[in-house]
Design an enzyme around this catalytic site. Structure first.
Site: not given
Length: 936
Positions: A58, A102, A127
């Site tokens: 990422k 995460q 997200d």
């Protein structure tokens, strides 16, 4: 479908295309705002290596696109509360546009992952996992953030050229991250969708009907070729590790679909790896850039989304407090959002007032400032001519009726007038700040902070004199620099004093006997003390007092006095400071007295600078309130207009000018007439801030002009003479020279002057017309009759139009004098230009002080003329516009922290007194409703 089987949809290739598109978007953003960079924060708890692999992917993608991606590493020992606090910090950081946590969380303590994903602000949830964003997707609102993996799947399907609308789609799996949102997105793309899961019967029969098959079930190679409709699009979201002895690692990655078998049947298929995986990262980047674009749009947006409050004026016009109580204010957090403030920049004090963080100036540093308008008045009657009311009417007209970004910037009123005769300063009628009770009383405690700081300095001053009088040099030094656990050291503020004395030593034990004395003894001359204690009420019995009469003070007494709190130099410092550092330096520089050798003694010499700054830290933040029509008002600082410069703070104006933007307006008030407040606004405040006002609004009334034409005395609490309640054009014409002098005052600074005739019910059209014609003949840009008191903003629309046009003229603002001029010349320039005086004459005492101040290095400061507000001259009894008179200056002193020299013209009291019947008699608390009664 090719002859070799299905067309392979390579997510990696599509992702590369998206990266290129996003890179161009970021470059476009930087062209609009060079210092702007999209910001992504990746929060990781613990250090799982599989998570580290994804995070590195990422960050690499973000760097390629131009996104500032930061890996926020948190320990495994973190608690849920600590993790949420960290996320909230990121939520409040304007540099951060996207936040991902995460998963899974690698933590020692139990943490609810759902609470964590919901702790991320929906506006930064790139997200797409926040409950609000999930809910928006469920109802077909695709304007929020879409979950990255499902969005990537949809993008891959679209890239095949297969029409989603009307297709039969089957989704295997109902997970929160993939299956459920994928089904919703297909549904809103007009496919007919079936979701299958572990309890679904005849699953193979259902999947064989699918034109589009999305699989995310976490079972390696579960979906066989027999499950797939020939020619279907197959999107495999699974990623599983399967033993493979032929590989060096002993394993290989496979999806949930038996790829090699399915490839023979499907029309299009994604491989594992390099299918959906790269798309998840690509869509995460797309969400981040999308979020940044929204933030940039808000930052560049020139028009607020302000919703005015409706106003229905009643007849007859009720009392000010009845009007204020009849309007329900907006929640101040809503108003803050409407005008472009970030949540972290707003500290709420209940739901009707808030403090604004100085950090907003950093965030908006590159934004163009708006138009700057000062509202001043002619020489007023003792009743006041409605400057605050006119200012509020103007901003209500600009904001609620002309749909312009506008902020009113006002001083905080002292409680002295509130409990005395004048009453509050929130405006009046249908042009007010609300809630008026909170505006006129404690607000957020800024004046109390000023009082505490002022009196702490006064206490330290007298205490230092006492200790110097009662101790020898060595004993005094030992107490100032005591040994603690066998060691002693200078504090930072003491080191600064050593430097000023030229003593280049840092070891307290290294000083000589002579240096002990120089450091420890300020040797203050009590006859030169300029610092007074303050209190924020009118109390005539504190105008002359003796301190030190207790036997414990050993006969060390001196005569002094109290001033009202807003006359404190610290209030002027607060108003003229540009940041915390500037305020601290100004506090340090305040001169409280001179020593017996004639050298200035400062707050820093007394060791109190840091303590003062601590008391005033929060007070430096402006206060946000609102008008009756829901437009924003910044209330901050309240220096006396005759003792100090009589304007609200530079910081409030700066924040306002940035918030309104280049086409907006900040309208601020200067105390008393233009000869006092406006002159100091320009020569002191604008000189300090560097701002150039675009226009001046001059408030006048028929009543005041008649008084200057020789009308009967106007006395608070007494009925007006019929000269003021009946048409009298002759008397009005005789008073015009006062109005003309104030118009000339604005013109002397190069500002277009808009005359606002503040209407009273007994005025006549002929009287208004006389004032308009005289104003225009004298060179006023416009002269407007305004009925804002009775009609609110609607009554000041013509005034607003005139101000807009005046601000469209080129800015020709100029200061009245150069700082290099001697102090007397600066006084003379002000008196002859602003007042119409012929000359300035200094008393013998004033001459001596001018000489002392010049020798001490204060001769290049601007001058703050302290004179009566009741006349253009130094004598309050002289009305009209006298010419050629002598202005006597009785005293001169320095406000070194504020940055000006004060010239006292005549006897100006810094402590008002209560009248025989002050407003106290009418103010009460209703114990049943909790409401304050009797304020006006």
């Amino acid at each position: 479908m090719s002859s070799d089987g299905a067309n392979v949809i390579t997510g990696r290739a599509v992702a590369r295309t998206i990266y290129g598109e996003l890179c161009n978007e970021v470059l476009s953003m930087k062209k609009l705002l060079p210092n702007f960079t999209p910001g992504l924060r990746i929060v990781q708890v613990g250090g799982r290596e599989d998570s580290n692999v994804y995070i590195r992917m990422k960050i690499k993608a973000a760097e390629e696109i131009g996104i500032d991606a930061v890996h926020v590493k948190l320990p495994r020992t973190i608690t849920q509360v600590e993790l949420i606090d960290k996320i909230n910090d990121l939520n409040d950081d304007p540099r951060v546009h996207g936040i991902i946590v995460q998963m899974p969380l690698d933590c020692e303590r139990k943490i609810d992952s759902h609470r964590i994903t919901d702790a991320v602000s929906p506006e930064k949830d790139v997200d797409g996992l926040h409950t609000i964003n999930e809910g928006r997707l469920a109802i077909g609102d695709l304007g929020g953030f879409l979950p990255c993996t499902p969005w990537g799947c949809i993008e891959l399907i679209r890239r095949t050229g297969v029409e989603i609308a009307g297709a039969t789609a089957v989704v295997l799996g109902r997970s929160k991250i993939v299956g459920t949102p994928a089904a919703e997105m297909l549904k809103w793309a007009h496919a007919t969708v079936t979701v299958c899961h572990s309890k679904t019967r005849n699953i193979e029969e259902i999947t064989r009907t699918a034109d589009i098959l999305v699989v995310g079930i976490g079972v390696p190679e579960m979906v066989k070729a027999s499950w797939i409709k020939p020619g279907a699009v197959v999107i495999d979201c699974g990623i599983n590790v399967k033993p493979d002895p032929t590989k060096e690692s002993g394993t290989r990655l496979v999806g949930d679909v038996d790829y090699w078998e399915a490839k023979k049947v499907a029309g299009h298929i994604t491989p594992v790896p390099f299918g959906v995986g790269p798309m998840t990262v690509a869509m995460l980047m797309k969400n981040t850039v999308r979020s940044a674009a929204k933030a940039l749009d808000l930052q560049l947006r020139t028009q607020w989304t302000l919703e005015p409050l409706p106003l229905t004026p009643l007849r007859p016009v009720p009392s000010d407090i009845a009007i204020a109580r009849g309007q329900k204010p907006k929640n101040i957090a809503v108003l803050a959002k409407e005008i472009g403030l970030e949540p972290r920049e707003v500290s709420l004090y209940g739901n009707k007032k808030a403090k604004i963080s100085l950090s907003v100036l950093e965030r908006l540093a590159d934004k163009e400032a708006g138009n700057y308008v000062v509202v001043a008045g002619i020489t007023p009657t003792p009743l006041g001519e409605g400057k605050s009311t006119s200012l509020m009417g103007l901003v209500q007209a600009l904001g609620a009726h002309k749909q312009r970004n506008v902020i009113a910037a006002l001083r905080q009123p002292s409680q002295g007038p509130t409990f005395g005769i004048k009453g509050g300063a929130a405006g009046g009628g249908y042009a007010q700040v609300i809630p008026m009770e909170e505006f006129n009383l404690h607000l957020t405690g800024d004046i109390h902070a000023v009082s505490a700081a002022n009196n702490l300095l006064a206490a330290q001053l007298d205490t230092r004199i006492f200790h110097e009088c009662t101790q020898k040099d060595k004993a005094l030094y030992e107490r100032l620099v005591p040994r603690v656990k066998g060691q002693r050291k200078f504090s930072p503020i003491q080191l600064r004093r050593l430097q000023r004395l030229g003593i280049q030593k840092t070891d307290p034990d290294a000083l000589t006997e002579q240096e002990y004395g120089a450091f420890a003894r300020l040797d203050i001359d009590p006859e030169t003390i300029m610092w007074e204690r303050v209190v924020d009420i009118n109390d005539r019995y504190l105008r002359a007092i003796t301190v030190g009469q207790s036997p414990t003070e050993k006969g060390i007494t001196r005569e002094t006095r109290f001033s009202i709190a807003v006359a404190s130099e610290i209030m002027a410092v607060l108003a003229l400071s540009r940041c915390l550092k500037d305020m601290k330096q100004r506090l340090a520089d305040m001169v409280v007295a001179f020593d017996r050798a004639g050298k200035p003694v400062t707050a820093d010499d007394l060791g109190v600078t840091g303590a003062l700054a601590v008391l005033l830290k929060d007070a430096l933040e402006p206060n946000l309130m609102q008008s009756l029509e829901g437009t924003p008002v910044l209330v901050h600082a309240g220096p006396f207009a005759n003792i100090a410069h009589g304007c609200n703070s530079i910081i409030a104006d700066e924040i306002g000018l940035k918030l309104v933007g280049k086409d907006g307006f900040v309208c601020t008030e200067a105390g008393f007439g233009s000869d006092i407040g406006m002159e100091k606004f320009c020569n002191i405040k604008c000189r300090t801030s560097g701002r150039k006002p675009n226009a001046m609004v001059l408030v006048t009334t028929v009543r005041a002009i008649k008084m200057h034409g020789g009308g009967a005395a106007v006395t608070p609490g007494a009925p007006l003479n019929k000269q003021y309640t009946e048409e009298n054009l002759e008397l009005l014409e005789k008073g015009l020279p006062n109005l003309l002098q104030h118009i000339a005052n604005g013109q002397a600074f190069g500002m277009p002057v808009v005359v606002c005739i503040n209407v009273h019910v007994t005025d006549t059209p002929a009287e208004h017309e006389l004032l308009k014609k005289a104003s225009l003949k004298a060179g006023a840009f416009a002269a407007v009759v305004s009925t804002h008191w009775s009609d609110g903003g609607a009554g000041a629309v013509e005034l607003a139009d005139a101000v807009i046009k005046a601000c469209e003229k080129g800015n020709n603002f100029k200061l009245l004098y150069d700082l290099e001029l001697p102090l007397l010349d600066k006084m003379t320039k002000i008196a002859t230009t602003m007042y119409g005086a012929g000359q300035v004459v200094l008393s013998a005492s004033a001459q001596e002080k001018v000489k002392r101040l010049t020798e001490a290095g204060f001769g290049n400061l601007p001058v703050c003329m302290s004179k009566t507000s009741g006349s253009l001259s130094g004598d309050a009894k002289i009305k009209g516009a006298p010419k050629g008179f002598t202005l006597d200056v009785e005293d001169v002193y320095v406000s070194a922290g504020a940055g000006f020299v004060v010239a006292m013209c005549g006897e100006i009291t810094k402590m008002p007194g209560l009248s025989t019947r002050p407003a106290i008699y009418d103010i009460d608390l209703n114990t049943e409703t909790g409401q304050i009664e009797g304020l006006f």
